[in-house]
Design a protein around this motif. Sequence first.
Motif, PDB file in Angstrom:
ATOM      1  N   PRO A 202      21.853  27.908  70.293  1.00 49.92           N
ATOM      2  CA  PRO A 202      21.647  26.877  70.674  1.00 49.92           C
ATOM      3  C   PRO A 202      23.027  26.563  71.479  1.00 49.92           C
ATOM      4  O   PRO A 202      24.249  26.939  71.053  1.00 49.92           O
ATOM      5  N   SER A 203      23.403  25.998  72.745  1.00 52.55           N
ATOM      6  CA  SER A 203      24.494  25.848  73.620  1.00 52.55           C
ATOM      7  C   SER A 203      24.908  24.197  73.521  1.00 52.55           C
ATOM      8  O   SER A 203      25.962  23.903  74.149  1.00 52.55           O
ATOM      9  N   PHE A 204      24.172  23.383  72.505  1.00 48.31           N
ATOM     10  CA  PHE A 204      24.582  21.965  72.517  1.00 48.31           C
ATOM     11  C   PHE A 204      24.177  21.641  70.979  1.00 48.31           C
ATOM     12  O   PHE A 204      23.323  22.215  70.504  1.00 48.31           O
ATOM     13  N   THR A 205      24.558  20.272  70.517  1.00 47.38           N
ATOM     14  CA  THR A 205      23.941  19.863  69.368  1.00 47.38           C
ATOM     15  C   THR A 205      23.169  18.688  69.554  1.00 47.38           C
ATOM     16  O   THR A 205      23.085  18.294  70.649  1.00 47.38           O
ATOM     17  N   ILE A 206      22.438  18.273  68.398  1.00 49.22           N
ATOM     18  CA  ILE A 206      21.572  17.108  68.613  1.00 49.22           C
ATOM     19  C   ILE A 206      22.277  15.909  69.112  1.00 49.22           C
ATOM     20  O   ILE A 206      21.787  14.970  69.970  1.00 49.22           O
ATOM     21  N   PRO A 207      23.428  15.631  68.504  1.00 49.92           N
ATOM     22  CA  PRO A 207      24.318  14.240  69.089  1.00 49.92           C
ATOM     23  C   PRO A 207      24.541  14.422  70.581  1.00 49.92           C
ATOM     24  O   PRO A 207      24.353  13.577  71.196  1.00 49.92           O
ATOM     25  N   GLN A 208      24.947  15.743  71.099  1.00 54.83           N
ATOM     26  CA  GLN A 208      25.191  15.579  72.557  1.00 54.83           C
ATOM     27  C   GLN A 208      23.693  15.591  73.428  1.00 54.83           C
ATOM     28  O   GLN A 208      24.053  15.021  74.412  1.00 54.83           O
ATOM     29  N   LEU A 209      22.634  16.228  72.735  1.00 52.77           N
ATOM     30  CA  LEU A 209      21.607  15.783  73.384  1.00 52.77           C
ATOM     31  C   LEU A 209      21.170  14.144  73.577  1.00 52.77           C
ATOM     32  O   LEU A 209      20.754  13.967  74.434  1.00 52.77           O
ATOM     33  N   PHE A 210      21.285  13.552  72.484  1.00 53.21           N
ATOM     34  CA  PHE A 210      21.132  12.298  72.443  1.00 53.21           C
ATOM     35  C   PHE A 210      22.197  11.470  73.491  1.00 53.21           C
ATOM     36  O   PHE A 210      21.435  10.766  74.245  1.00 53.21           O
ATOM     37  N   ARG A 211      23.283  11.814  73.507  1.00 56.60           N
ATOM     38  CA  ARG A 211      24.176  11.308  74.596  1.00 56.60           C
ATOM     39  C   ARG A 211      23.727  11.567  75.919  1.00 56.60           C
ATOM     40  O   ARG A 211      23.867  10.654  76.733  1.00 56.60           O
ATOM     41  N   HIS A 212      23.355  12.738  76.065  1.00 58.48           N
ATOM     42  CA  HIS A 212      23.049  13.278  77.653  1.00 58.48           C
ATOM     43  C   HIS A 212      21.721  12.338  77.895  1.00 58.48           C
ATOM     44  O   HIS A 212      21.396  12.066  79.136  1.00 58.48           O
TER      45      HIS A 212
END
Length: 302
Positions: free
Chosen positions: A282-292
């Motif tokens: 994975p190149s990102f985390t779930i919190p990063q995905l949520f903010r995106h």
Amino acid sequence: MDPFIHRLRRHLLTWLHRSRSGSVLFVRRVSYKDVRRATDGFLRVIYSNSNVSAYAARFEESGSVCLVREVKGFDEGSDHFYRHVQFLGRLRHRHLLSLKGFSVGRNRKRLLIFDNIENGSLKDHLNDPLKTPLNWRTRLQIANGVVAALQEYLFLFSEPPVCHVSITSSNIMLDENFTAKLSDFGLLPSGGNSIMLPYSEDCLKQKSCRIIFQLGVLILELVTGQSSEMEGSDLIEWIQESRFYNSIDKMIDPDLGNNYDCTELKSLLAVAKLCIKSWDKPSFTIPQLFRHLQKKIDITHE
């Protein structure tokens, strides 16, 4: 991590560890006979796999449709199932099904009873022509809600090593307002005092990869209205094509017609493509995905 959140999570895990065998606080025990009657003898199956079977249930006293989940894999004679019940009983989130009760039946059959699922599963509404089609705004809210639940469930209330969560359209339930509710989550059914055992870094990465991958498949289902059986192989092949944007018009769910925002659609598909690529790393985390998602898609999350 915020010090308050760290203390809250540590306190919860300590309370779970010290709970006495067989004692379940704040959660009602329901008779096996009543559960059997409410599920028509366990014939109203919603989804089933090697770890979990879920049933629709209508209890006479409430009249609403609930979800009954049979949890498999807990060692007989251990108190791990009761810790599991206590843990779930304390989880409260807009996008998690709330635990209302539990039951232990024949052959140590362990059953969890969850809140209202009046509109059934997401899969029903995507695949059943007799169900009400979901509009674009509702689909965006479902995607955003699932990610929000994962963020709070995985990163606030429990340690990732002991967390189990599965994300499919079959186990995402919809309440009377079509609010998405995750239904397949909990402690790992390993028995004994395993909730305190450490997991290797490789194991954690593998779990994270799978969760993010499942999110990608779910988003593809929301966009196309197609089933993700067999891990959504056809949908995955499509989004991995270099020129997949040229075929969006052919792949989008016909139930949507032209009632969607093209910019939001492309943003959502871009997220799905990243999630699918994250199967190995994975190149990102779930919190990063949520903010995106909150930044790119105009949704006010409640």
